[in-house]
Design an enzyme around this catalytic site. Structure first.
Site, PDB file in Angstrom:
ATOM      1  N   ARG A   1       0.827  -1.424  -0.094  1.00  0.00           N
ATOM      2  CA  ARG A   1       0.042  -0.127   0.071  1.00  0.00           C
ATOM      3  C   ARG A   1       0.818   1.398   0.090  1.00  0.00           C
ATOM      4  O   ARG A   1       1.680   1.318   0.667  1.00  0.00           O
ATOM      5  CB  ARG A   1      -0.894  -0.047   1.170  1.00  0.00           C
ATOM      6  CG  ARG A   1      -1.924  -0.926   1.307  1.00  0.00           C
ATOM      7  CD  ARG A   1      -3.022  -0.963   2.126  1.00  0.00           C
ATOM      8  NE  ARG A   1      -3.690  -2.197   2.414  1.00  0.00           N
ATOM      9  CZ  ARG A   1      -4.482  -2.644   1.415  1.00  0.00           C
ATOM     10  NH1 ARG A   1      -4.959  -1.936   0.388  1.00  0.00           N
ATOM     11  NH2 ARG A   1      -5.051  -3.969   1.601  1.00  0.00           N
ATOM     12  N   ASP A   2       0.410   2.292  -0.691  1.00  0.00           N
ATOM     13  CA  ASP A   2       1.166   3.341  -0.912  1.00  0.00           C
ATOM     14  C   ASP A   2       0.884   4.127   0.408  1.00  0.00           C
ATOM     15  O   ASP A   2      -0.288   4.106   1.008  1.00  0.00           O
ATOM     16  CB  ASP A   2       0.490   4.399  -2.143  1.00  0.00           C
ATOM     17  CG  ASP A   2       1.593   5.506  -2.280  1.00  0.00           C
ATOM     18  OD1 ASP A   2       2.076   5.488  -3.416  1.00  0.00           O
ATOM     19  OD2 ASP A   2       1.502   6.462  -1.473  1.00  0.00           O
ATOM     20  N   ILE A   3       2.099   4.729   0.809  1.00  0.00           N
ATOM     21  CA  ILE A   3       2.144   5.409   2.311  1.00  0.00           C
ATOM     22  C   ILE A   3       1.022   6.631   2.181  1.00  0.00           C
ATOM     23  O   ILE A   3       0.827   7.169   3.276  1.00  0.00           O
ATOM     24  CB  ILE A   3       3.409   5.665   3.052  1.00  0.00           C
ATOM     25  CG1 ILE A   3       3.681   5.580   4.358  1.00  0.00           C
ATOM     26  CG2 ILE A   3       4.205   6.921   2.140  1.00  0.00           C
ATOM     27  CD1 ILE A   3       5.182   5.736   4.493  1.00  0.00           C
TER      28      ILE A   3
ATOM     29  N   ASN B   1       4.794   6.621 -13.565  1.00  0.00           N
ATOM     30  CA  ASN B   1       5.502   8.044 -13.607  1.00  0.00           C
ATOM     31  C   ASN B   1       6.835   7.692 -14.139  1.00  0.00           C
ATOM     32  O   ASN B   1       7.535   6.849 -13.733  1.00  0.00           O
ATOM     33  CB  ASN B   1       5.203   8.618 -12.352  1.00  0.00           C
ATOM     34  CG  ASN B   1       3.885   9.078 -12.033  1.00  0.00           C
ATOM     35  OD1 ASN B   1       3.016   9.233 -12.804  1.00  0.00           O
ATOM     36  ND2 ASN B   1       3.661   9.017 -10.724  1.00  0.00           N
TER      37      ASN B   1
ATOM     38  N   GLU C   1       8.916  10.144  -8.182  1.00  0.00           N
ATOM     39  CA  GLU C   1       9.791  10.344  -7.079  1.00  0.00           C
ATOM     40  C   GLU C   1      10.662   9.362  -6.643  1.00  0.00           C
ATOM     41  O   GLU C   1      11.814   9.491  -6.215  1.00  0.00           O
ATOM     42  CB  GLU C   1       8.779  11.073  -5.827  1.00  0.00           C
ATOM     43  CG  GLU C   1       8.049  12.094  -5.940  1.00  0.00           C
ATOM     44  CD  GLU C   1       6.929  12.058  -5.208  1.00  0.00           C
ATOM     45  OE1 GLU C   1       6.744  11.295  -4.184  1.00  0.00           O
ATOM     46  OE2 GLU C   1       6.168  13.075  -5.264  1.00  0.00           O
ATOM     47  N   VAL C   2      10.316   8.020  -6.879  1.00  0.00           N
ATOM     48  CA  VAL C   2      11.353   6.917  -6.269  1.00  0.00           C
ATOM     49  C   VAL C   2      11.901   6.302  -7.511  1.00  0.00           C
ATOM     50  O   VAL C   2      10.870   5.805  -8.445  1.00  0.00           O
ATOM     51  CB  VAL C   2      10.612   6.028  -5.427  1.00  0.00           C
ATOM     52  CG1 VAL C   2      11.339   4.911  -4.936  1.00  0.00           C
ATOM     53  CG2 VAL C   2       9.927   6.532  -4.221  1.00  0.00           C
TER      54      VAL C   2
ATOM     55  N   HIS D   1       7.893   1.390 -10.680  1.00  0.00           N
ATOM     56  CA  HIS D   1       6.566   0.816 -10.107  1.00  0.00           C
ATOM     57  C   HIS D   1       5.467   1.231 -10.607  1.00  0.00           C
ATOM     58  O   HIS D   1       5.551   2.258 -11.559  1.00  0.00           O
ATOM     59  CB  HIS D   1       6.781   1.480  -8.408  1.00  0.00           C
ATOM     60  CG  HIS D   1       6.936   2.872  -8.523  1.00  0.00           C
ATOM     61  ND1 HIS D   1       7.994   3.614  -8.476  1.00  0.00           N
ATOM     62  CD2 HIS D   1       5.985   4.155  -8.331  1.00  0.00           C
ATOM     63  CE1 HIS D   1       8.044   4.756  -8.526  1.00  0.00           C
ATOM     64  NE2 HIS D   1       6.700   5.487  -8.523  1.00  0.00           N
ATOM     65  N   MET D   2       4.564   0.572 -10.741  1.00  0.00           N
ATOM     66  CA  MET D   2       3.159   0.742 -11.364  1.00  0.00           C
ATOM     67  C   MET D   2       2.282   0.888 -10.129  1.00  0.00           C
ATOM     68  O   MET D   2       2.080   0.312  -9.188  1.00  0.00           O
ATOM     69  CB  MET D   2       2.590  -0.663 -11.892  1.00  0.00           C
ATOM     70  CG  MET D   2       1.433  -0.294 -12.768  1.00  0.00           C
ATOM     71  SD  MET D   2       1.183  -1.750 -13.949  1.00  0.00           S
ATOM     72  CE  MET D   2       0.853  -3.063 -12.814  1.00  0.00           C
ATOM     73  N   HIS D   3       1.337   2.263 -10.448  1.00  0.00           N
ATOM     74  CA  HIS D   3       0.482   2.498  -9.607  1.00  0.00           C
ATOM     75  C   HIS D   3      -0.759   1.793  -9.696  1.00  0.00           C
ATOM     76  O   HIS D   3      -1.185   2.016 -10.975  1.00  0.00           O
ATOM     77  CB  HIS D   3       0.245   4.095  -9.262  1.00  0.00           C
ATOM     78  CG  HIS D   3       1.184   4.866  -8.918  1.00  0.00           C
ATOM     79  ND1 HIS D   3       1.459   5.688  -7.594  1.00  0.00           N
ATOM     80  CD2 HIS D   3       2.460   5.264  -9.429  1.00  0.00           C
ATOM     81  CE1 HIS D   3       2.508   6.259  -7.631  1.00  0.00           C
ATOM     82  NE2 HIS D   3       3.249   6.063  -8.701  1.00  0.00           N
TER      83      HIS D   3
HETATM   84  P1  AMP Z   1       6.249   8.157  -8.008  1.00  0.00           P
HETATM   85  O1  AMP Z   1       5.905   9.555  -7.825  1.00  0.00           O
HETATM   86  O2  AMP Z   1       5.513   7.485  -8.993  1.00  0.00           O
HETATM   87  O3  AMP Z   1       7.641   7.854  -7.904  1.00  0.00           O
HETATM   88  O4  AMP Z   1       5.490   7.691  -6.744  1.00  0.00           O
HETATM   89  C1  AMP Z   1       6.106   7.028  -5.538  1.00  0.00           C
HETATM   90  C2  AMP Z   1       5.280   6.716  -4.453  1.00  0.00           C
HETATM   91  O5  AMP Z   1       5.699   5.999  -3.184  1.00  0.00           O
HETATM   92  C3  AMP Z   1       4.423   7.886  -3.975  1.00  0.00           C
HETATM   93  O6  AMP Z   1       2.989   7.769  -4.021  1.00  0.00           O
HETATM   94  C4  AMP Z   1       4.806   7.692  -2.554  1.00  0.00           C
HETATM   95  O7  AMP Z   1       3.475   8.108  -1.759  1.00  0.00           O
HETATM   96  C5  AMP Z   1       5.029   6.442  -2.282  1.00  0.00           C
HETATM   97  N1  AMP Z   1       6.038   6.177  -1.262  1.00  0.00           N
HETATM   98  C6  AMP Z   1       6.984   6.539  -0.929  1.00  0.00           C
HETATM   99  N2  AMP Z   1       7.581   6.052   0.160  1.00  0.00           N
HETATM  100  C7  AMP Z   1       6.765   5.063   0.777  1.00  0.00           C
HETATM  101  C8  AMP Z   1       6.879   4.123   1.437  1.00  0.00           C
HETATM  102  N3  AMP Z   1       7.962   3.863   2.527  1.00  0.00           N
HETATM  103  N4  AMP Z   1       5.810   2.915   1.645  1.00  0.00           N
HETATM  104  C9  AMP Z   1       4.954   3.066   0.605  1.00  0.00           C
HETATM  105  N5  AMP Z   1       4.964   3.787  -0.332  1.00  0.00           N
HETATM  106  C10 AMP Z   1       5.814   4.952  -0.193  1.00  0.00           C
END
Ligand code: AMP
Length: 115
Positions: free
Chosen positions: A29-31, A88, A96-97, A101-103
């Site tokens: 789950r997204d945080i 993204n 951001e990360v 990853h696929m949302h």
């Molecule tokens: P993106 O902007 O596509 O890189 O999405 C990165 C996602 O990772 C964001 O929606 C954040 O809320 C999520 N995220 C960051 N750190 C964590 C974590 N420790 N556990 C779960 N989700 C996270």
């Protein structure tokens, strides 16, 4: 290079609410959820962005990610009403990360165009 936060989740160095795990794929789950159901589906293989993907090499892995999304959507009871899958990519994509990853987003009506 330092491990990304998702690599640390794969290695169980930091906690996450894991909803699916296989040999190759992890989902949690997204945080900071943007919908009632917001799950991130990631390959265990370290791939930074969509840019590093090619169909020949990564087709099966991407297929496993889609299979996981469909299974999770059913488990979360968002499959019948529909859902959104998002990658993204890079700066303009809002990534951001830098671990692929696929949302999986669902549980509400999505709007278009995405912001
Ligand atoms: P993106 O902007 O596509 O890189 O999405 C990165 C996602 O990772 C964001 O929606 C954040 O809320 C999520 N995220 C960051 N750190 C964590 C974590 N420790 N556990 C779960 N989700 C996270």
């Amino acid at each position: 290079m330092a491990d990304t936060i998702f690599k640390k989740i794969i290695n169980k160095e930091i906690p996450a609410d894991i909803v699916f795990e296989s040999e190759t794929v992890l989902a949690f789950r997204d945080i900071n959820p943007k919908a009632p159901t917001h799950i991130l589906i990631i390959p265990k293989l370290e791939i930074p962005t969509v840019r590093e993907l090619n169909g020949k090499e990564h087709g099966p892995l991407l297929g496993e990610m889609i299979d996981a999304a469909n299974l999770i959507a059913k488990n979360e009871e968002i499959s019948a009403d529909g859902f959104r899958l998002v990658f993204n990519c890079g700066n303009n994509g809002g990534q951001e990360v830098y671990h692929l990853h696929m949302h999986l987003l669902g549980g509400r009506q999505m709007t278009w165009p995405a912001g």
